[in-house]
Scaffold this motif. Structure first.
Motif, short mmCIF file in Angstrom:
data_model
loop_
_atom_site.label_atom_id
_atom_site.label_comp_id
_atom_site.label_asym_id
_atom_site.label_seq_id
_atom_site.Cartn_x
_atom_site.Cartn_y
_atom_site.Cartn_z
N PHE A 48 0.84 -1.21 0.00
CA PHE A 48 0.00 0.00 0.00
C PHE A 48 0.87 1.25 0.00
N LEU A 49 1.88 1.30 0.86
CA LEU A 49 2.71 2.49 0.98
C LEU A 49 3.59 2.70 -0.25
N LEU A 50 4.03 1.61 -0.87
CA LEU A 50 4.82 1.75 -2.09
C LEU A 50 3.99 2.30 -3.25
N ALA A 51 2.70 2.02 -3.25
CA ALA A 51 1.84 2.46 -4.35
C ALA A 51 1.10 3.75 -4.05
N ALA A 52 1.03 4.16 -2.80
CA ALA A 52 0.23 5.33 -2.41
C ALA A 52 1.03 6.61 -2.58
N PHE A 53 1.18 7.04 -3.81
CA PHE A 53 1.82 8.33 -4.09
C PHE A 53 1.02 9.03 -5.18
N PRO A 54 1.09 10.35 -5.26
CA PRO A 54 0.28 11.08 -6.25
C PRO A 54 0.60 10.67 -7.68
N THR A 55 -0.37 10.84 -8.54
CA THR A 55 -0.27 10.46 -9.94
C THR A 55 0.94 11.11 -10.61
N ARG A 56 1.73 10.27 -11.30
CA ARG A 56 2.86 10.79 -12.09
C ARG A 56 3.13 9.87 -13.28
N SER A 57 2.06 9.53 -13.98
CA SER A 57 2.16 8.64 -15.14
C SER A 57 1.93 9.42 -16.42
N ASP A 58 2.80 9.22 -17.42
CA ASP A 58 2.62 9.89 -18.71
C ASP A 58 1.44 9.29 -19.48
N VAL A 109 -11.78 9.75 -12.80
CA VAL A 109 -11.41 11.15 -12.60
C VAL A 109 -12.65 12.03 -12.54
N ASP A 110 -13.65 11.73 -13.35
CA ASP A 110 -14.89 12.50 -13.29
C ASP A 110 -15.57 12.37 -11.93
N LEU A 111 -15.51 11.16 -11.35
CA LEU A 111 -16.20 10.91 -10.09
C LEU A 111 -15.46 11.46 -8.89
N GLY A 112 -14.14 11.29 -8.86
CA GLY A 112 -13.40 11.67 -7.67
C GLY A 112 -12.07 12.31 -7.93
N GLY A 113 -11.84 12.77 -9.16
CA GLY A 113 -10.59 13.43 -9.47
C GLY A 113 -9.41 12.48 -9.43
N PHE A 114 -8.22 13.06 -9.46
CA PHE A 114 -7.00 12.26 -9.43
C PHE A 114 -6.82 11.56 -8.08
N THR A 115 -7.48 12.06 -7.04
CA THR A 115 -7.39 11.40 -5.73
C THR A 115 -8.01 10.01 -5.79
N LEU A 116 -9.20 9.91 -6.36
CA LEU A 116 -9.85 8.60 -6.48
C LEU A 116 -9.05 7.69 -7.41
N LEU A 117 -8.55 8.24 -8.49
CA LEU A 117 -7.79 7.42 -9.44
C LEU A 117 -6.55 6.82 -8.78
N PHE A 404 -2.14 11.09 -2.28
CA PHE A 404 -2.98 10.80 -3.43
C PHE A 404 -3.17 12.09 -4.22
N GLY A 405 -3.89 11.99 -5.33
CA GLY A 405 -4.10 13.16 -6.16
C GLY A 405 -3.11 13.22 -7.32
N LEU A 406 -2.83 14.42 -7.80
CA LEU A 406 -1.94 14.64 -8.94
C LEU A 406 -0.69 15.36 -8.47
N GLN A 407 0.47 14.83 -8.82
CA GLN A 407 1.72 15.49 -8.49
C GLN A 407 2.03 16.53 -9.57
N ARG A 408 1.50 17.72 -9.37
CA ARG A 408 1.61 18.77 -10.39
C ARG A 408 3.06 19.13 -10.70
N SER A 409 3.94 19.01 -9.72
CA SER A 409 5.34 19.38 -9.95
C SER A 409 6.02 18.47 -10.96
N ALA A 410 5.41 17.33 -11.27
CA ALA A 410 6.02 16.41 -12.24
C ALA A 410 5.69 16.78 -13.68
N TYR A 411 4.82 17.76 -13.88
CA TYR A 411 4.34 18.09 -15.22
C TYR A 411 4.56 19.57 -15.52
N PRO A 412 4.77 19.90 -16.78
CA PRO A 412 5.12 21.29 -17.15
C PRO A 412 3.89 22.18 -17.31
#
Length: 600
Positions: A48-58, A109-117, A404-412
């Motif tokens: 769980f802890l290894l996978a529980a980080f904000p979204t950073r997938s291209d 994403v429509d239902l719960g944003g990047f946090t749910l995803l 959780f959510g979106l790691q905005r710093s990973a994207y331009p």
């Protein structure tokens, strides 16, 4: 008399009943009761802890871009609406192959944003990690080996615990394999869970082909039981083609198996490169996977020593090791499946009729060693859990912290907003890793040059990579595609060191640096339509690639240097060099200057 006396003593001793082994102490009994569930729980928490980080997938952003278009228009986009470089690129076949992932990710994403995803992604990883533990319980294997090998596998696999279709294959594969192994050892109606799993899997990711291989391998090795296996195999094969495109997505998956096809991508695309290439060979992830493969091979060898004939394990350990070593992207797939094979092999070895004891073995030192090993595994997993919860961890793709959510710093985001605001003439040549993000963020306004779902090898090699091959090829691509701007990742380059493309942008006088932050750079081509834009936005002094320009600016025009530094922060407030310059050289507060000049 002496011999008769000794015989009488021996006969008397034989007549005395053997002393029963001493029962385990209450402490050892309690440790045995709680060590295995504690180890299993701590390892699942680690997953769980290894996978529980904000979204950073291209790739995620391409799923979202396609899904949004589908829900807007009722069909998948064709030809590609985001590219100007290949206006007739037909892509519907690949979107149909991933249709479930496109639509499912978009709805989440429509239902719960990047946090749910990102939460669903985390739970998917935990579910995949539970497969070998379930199999161990099913087969009666109470050994530290199951949680210990799984813990090793999770750390080997964690680099690709990201929101993309391949994670479905990484996490459903262990369950298909576990159910197959359970059916081989203890036949039951649980085998009928295989067709529904295959049905779900095939509509989310073409990697379902690996699951079919698992089932076919188990059935082939128990061919004498064909009456039991044949209906399940047929049902799985039928389920795998219950898909909008029939079997085509399976054919495509088989064409791109490890080592086959996509040669240009395997040579240059980081996720397609061989696992033992110089870029990855010395990484911790690769070493952990090699260790996992070696332990799996030892388990198979132990099975043969115990005469349990683990042919199933031998075939799959060989195939999965080859898969993981062939291409870096398959390390996670193989690492998540190998613990299931190890559990199946060890359970079979313990059940082997040739070596099974006639009566239960006394609980002596060997038993205590096993219990102690379980306790050590649990303690190690708990320690790693604490480390992950407090400090996160790092992989080849960078550091990760819990959340959780979106790691905005990973994207331009800043560079994308700036470039979109300009009245540009000509197309935008963009970095490969930015392509899917820009397809989602800009949605074709403006269009882009390249993204990861453009699988034309000729174009990739000649017209994307070609810009980095020679000055002549750079000029050809700029001319043929009428490139007006370059939107690239920021690298530590200089006019004389670094990739050729970046050096050409730094040294050709017709290209001007108009934007930079910690993630991205934007160069604009000098043409009449751009003169006013260049005059207002060019970095003449505060250029991160030319220290000498900054030194000249601080001597001759410090006010302009300060203005350029504040402009960097206006677009990207977290840009470290700009904040340091304002604080250390100008002795001012970056945040106060931003508020003064831009109202924030």
């Amino acid at each position: 008399m002496g011999k008769q006396s000794r015989r009488k003593k021996e006969a008397a001793a034989a007549a005395v009943p053997a002393r029963a082994p001493a029962p385990p102490s209450p402490a050892w009994a309690a440790l045995e009761q709680w060590a295995l569930p504690a180890a299993a729980g701590a390892v699942l928490l680690c997953a769980f802890l290894l996978a529980a980080f904000p979204t950073r997938s291209d790739d995620l952003f391409m799923h979202l871009a396609v899904g949004r278009r589908f829900f807007q228009t009722g069909h998948f986009p064709d030809p590609d609406p985001w590219l100007f470089s290949l206006r007739d690129y037909h892509r519907s076949w690949i979107d149909v192959a991933y249709w479930g992932m496109h639509l499912g990710a978009t709805k989440l994403v429509d239902l719960g944003g990047f946090t749910l995803l990102s939460l669903v992604k985390t739970l998917l990883v935990v579910a995949g990690a539970a497969a070998p533990l379930w199999l161990a319980r099913r087969l009666g294997l109470r050994s530290f080996a199951a949680p210990a090998v799984l813990l090793l596998a999770l750390w080997a696999a964690c680099d690709r615990f990201i929101e993309r279709g391949s994670l479905v294959s990484d996490c459903l594969g262990p369950w298909v394999l576990a159910l197959t192994a359970a059916e081989m050892a203890r036949p039951s109606r649980l085998r009928w869970l295989l067709p529904p799993l295959v049905l779900v899997w095939t509509n989310l990711h073409p990697g379902v082909a690996t699951g079919l291989v698992f089932v076919l391998c188990g059935a082939a090795l128990q061919w004498r039981e064909w009456r039991r296996w044949l209906p399940v195999v047929v049902a799985c094969l039928v389920a795998s083609v219950v898909h909008p495109d029939g079997p085509r997505h399976l054919m495509w998956a088989l064409q791109s198996v490890p080592g086959g096809g996509l040669a240009a991508f395997r040579k240059h695309n980081f996720e397609q490169m061989p696992t033992l290439s110089p870029e990855y060979a010395g990484s911790l992830q690769v070493w952990l996977f090699i260790g996992l493969a070696a332990l799996s091979a030892l388990a198979v060898g132990w099975g043969f020593v115990r005469r349990s004939r683990p042919w199933f394990g031998l075939v799959l350990v060989t195939a999965l090791t080859y898969m993981g070593l062939s291409t870096i992207r398959f390390v996670t797939t193989a690492a998540m499946a190998l613990p299931v094979v190890v559990v199946a092999v060890l359970a079979a070895a313990r059940r082997s009729p040739a070596t099974a004891p006639a009566a239960p073995a006394p609980r002596g030192r060997a038993w205590q060693a096993g219990v102690a090993a379980l306790a050590v595994t649990a303690a190690l997993a708990v320690g790693l859990d604490a480390k992950l919860a407090v400090a996160g961890y790092s992989t080849m793709s960078g550091p990760r912290r819990g959340g959780f959510g979106l790691q905005r710093s990973a994207y331009p985001f800043g560079a994308a907003d700036f470039l979109k605001s300009l009245p540009l003439k000509g197309g935008i040549f963009n970095e490969h890793s930015f392509g899917a993000f820009l397809a989602w963020y800009w949605d074709g306004q403006p269009q882009i040059y390249f993204h990861g779902y453009l699988l034309d090898e000729r174009f990739y090699d000649q017209d994307y990579l070609g810009a980095n091959k020679s000055p002549e090829e750079f000029d050809r691509i700029v001319k043929e595609h009428d490139i007006g701007a370059f939107f690239m990742a920021r690298l530590p380059v200089t006019p004389t060191h670094g990739p050729l493309l970046h050096r050409l942008l730094l040294t050709k006088p017709e290209w001007h640096l108009l934007y930079w932050d910690d993630r991205a750079i934007v160069f604009l081509r000098d043409r009449p339509e751009h003169q006013a834009i260049i005059a207002a936005n060019e970095y003449r002094y505060f250029d991160p690639f030319r220290q000498e320009r900054l030194e000249v600016g601080l001597r001759e025009n410090p006010n302009q240097v300060l203005e350029e530094a504040v402009r960097v922060l206006h677009h990207a407030p977290d840009t470290a060099p700009a904040r340091r310059l304002i604080e250390q050289i100008f002795k001012q507060s970056p945040d106060a200057l931003l508020k003064q000049r831009y109202g924030r």
